[in-house]
Design a protein around this motif. Structure first.
Motif, mmCIF file in Angstrom:
data_model
loop_
_atom_site.group_PDB
_atom_site.id
_atom_site.type_symbol
_atom_site.label_atom_id
_atom_site.label_comp_id
_atom_site.label_asym_id
_atom_site.label_seq_id
_atom_site.Cartn_x
_atom_site.Cartn_y
_atom_site.Cartn_z
ATOM 1 N N SER A 19 0.812 -1.226 0.000
ATOM 2 C CA SER A 19 0.000 0.000 0.000
ATOM 3 C C SER A 19 0.846 1.278 0.000
ATOM 4 N N LYS A 25 -1.636 2.502 -6.976
ATOM 5 C CA LYS A 25 -2.472 3.672 -7.284
ATOM 6 C C LYS A 25 -3.703 3.223 -8.045
ATOM 7 N N GLN A 26 -4.798 3.930 -7.805
ATOM 8 C CA GLN A 26 -6.040 3.624 -8.524
ATOM 9 C C GLN A 26 -5.815 3.782 -10.036
ATOM 10 N N GLY A 27 -6.117 2.734 -10.795
ATOM 11 C CA GLY A 27 -6.021 2.817 -12.254
ATOM 12 C C GLY A 27 -4.622 2.618 -12.816
ATOM 13 N N GLU A 78 -5.090 -3.028 -15.304
ATOM 14 C CA GLU A 78 -5.202 -1.828 -14.473
ATOM 15 C C GLU A 78 -5.564 -2.225 -13.042
ATOM 16 N N PHE A 80 -7.258 -1.764 -9.477
ATOM 17 C CA PHE A 80 -8.378 -1.085 -8.810
ATOM 18 C C PHE A 80 -8.285 -1.361 -7.320
ATOM 19 N N ILE A 81 -8.340 -0.258 -6.566
ATOM 20 C CA ILE A 81 -8.218 -0.392 -5.109
ATOM 21 C C ILE A 81 -9.611 -0.223 -4.513
ATOM 22 N N GLN A 82 -10.052 -1.254 -3.835
ATOM 23 C CA GLN A 82 -11.398 -1.253 -3.276
ATOM 24 C C GLN A 82 -11.416 -0.435 -1.976
ATOM 25 N N ASN A 85 -9.239 -1.136 0.839
ATOM 26 C CA ASN A 85 -7.802 -1.053 0.488
ATOM 27 C C ASN A 85 -7.250 -2.336 -0.140
ATOM 28 N N ALA A 87 -6.546 -4.617 -3.293
ATOM 29 C CA ALA A 87 -6.345 -4.298 -4.716
ATOM 30 C C ALA A 87 -6.719 -5.491 -5.584
#
Lengths: 125, 158
Positions: A19, A25-27, A78, A80-82, A85, A87
């Motif tokens: 983390s 990172k998102q995306g 890609e 995606f972080i829910q 937290n 991924a």
């Protein structure tokens, strides 16, 4: 020169994808490699591991790929972080890489990062 | 200085994409002032756009960047080939069609060709494709690129 619209999957080991990592990172477009620990046909979710690190992979967009627990796979997609937290990588492409020398792979990733960083520094000075 | 000009330079994508077109010769691309015209890359095919009998556009992602590639498939209709021996043109067309059929999403491809620019973006105009089966081939290519850059391409620039 203008760059291509398709984003490159940055090479990252699962161990480095924590983390606090700049890759987390998102995306973020990433390329990850790990051994298949679990795969659900119903959800198309795979879990790959490398040492003590693991990552969920959403494989719903992949075709013509057979999943075999214990085999090594590489995915580009890609991240995606829910909200909790956790991924999950939404894979665009994937392949079986049984036979890959993971020690050489990890050492080469470090060398590549160093080379790329030096090259960028040379260009800015 | 120009000994690398006709060599297929093994370049990582980020290095390839940082080349600049020579203002005096549009077929030549400068790396640290050294003119290059051909490149070799190895990476995962992450995009594929086929226009039958015209071209196949695809993207090779080597983990450091994405290189757009164009493989022409119009040899049998193009006036560029009309003065050449029809048998030779047929062989070239069949070879290109065979390369196109091998380029699938997710495969690791070794691509060689000429550096060209299209709408301001650098690309490879493909002359040769090999789909790699060895899972270590990409790693060995990365090591080749780093070694050649340090021991050969950078030295030529000094």
């Amino acid at each position: 020169m203008a760059s291509s619209a398709i984003k490159s999957g940055a090479l990252v080991s699962l161990q480095d994808l924590h983390s606090a990592s700049p890759f987390f990172k998102q995306g973020a477009s990433l390329r990850v490699t790990g051994k298949l620990q679990e795969y659900s046909v119903e959800t198309a979710i795979a879990i790959v591991i490398d040492g003590s690190a693991n990552l969920k992979i959403d494989t719903q967009h992949l075709r013509d790929l057979n999943f075999r627990v214990g085999s090594i796979y590489q995915f580009i997609g890609e991240l995606f972080i829910q909200p909790d937290n956790e991924a999950i990588l939404h894979a665009r492409v994937g392949r079986n890489v049984d036979g890959i020398d993971l020690n050489l792979y990890h050492q080469t990733l470090r060398l590549l990062r160093e080379f790329q960083s030096n090259h960028m520094n040379d260009q800015t000075t | 200085m120009d000994t690398l000009y006709n060599t297929h330079a093994k370049l990582l994508a980020f290095d390839f994409l940082s080349l600049t077109q020579s203002p005096s010769d549009p077929t030549s691309f400068l790396r640290k002032g050294i003119p290059l015209s051909r490149a070799e890359t190895v990476g995962v095919v992450t995009s594929r756009d086929l226009k039958p009998d015209k071209f196949l556009k695809f993207v090779v992602d080597d983990g450091t960047g994405c290189i757009p590639c164009i493989l022409w498939l119009n040899q049998l209709k193009s006036p560029y080939f009309s003065r050449r021996n029809p048998c030779d043109v047929r062989i070239i067309a069949d070879l290109a069609a065979n390369f196109a059929s091998e380029i699938k999403l997710g495969v690791v491809a070794r691509v060689r060709g000429r550096m060209t620019a299209y709408r301001g973006a650098l690309q490879i105009t493909v002359s040769d494709v090999v789909v790699e089966r060895d899972p270590n081939s990409e790693i060995l290519h990365w090591l080749d690129c780093v070694k050649l850059a340090r021991k050969c391409y950078d030295v030529a620039a000094q």
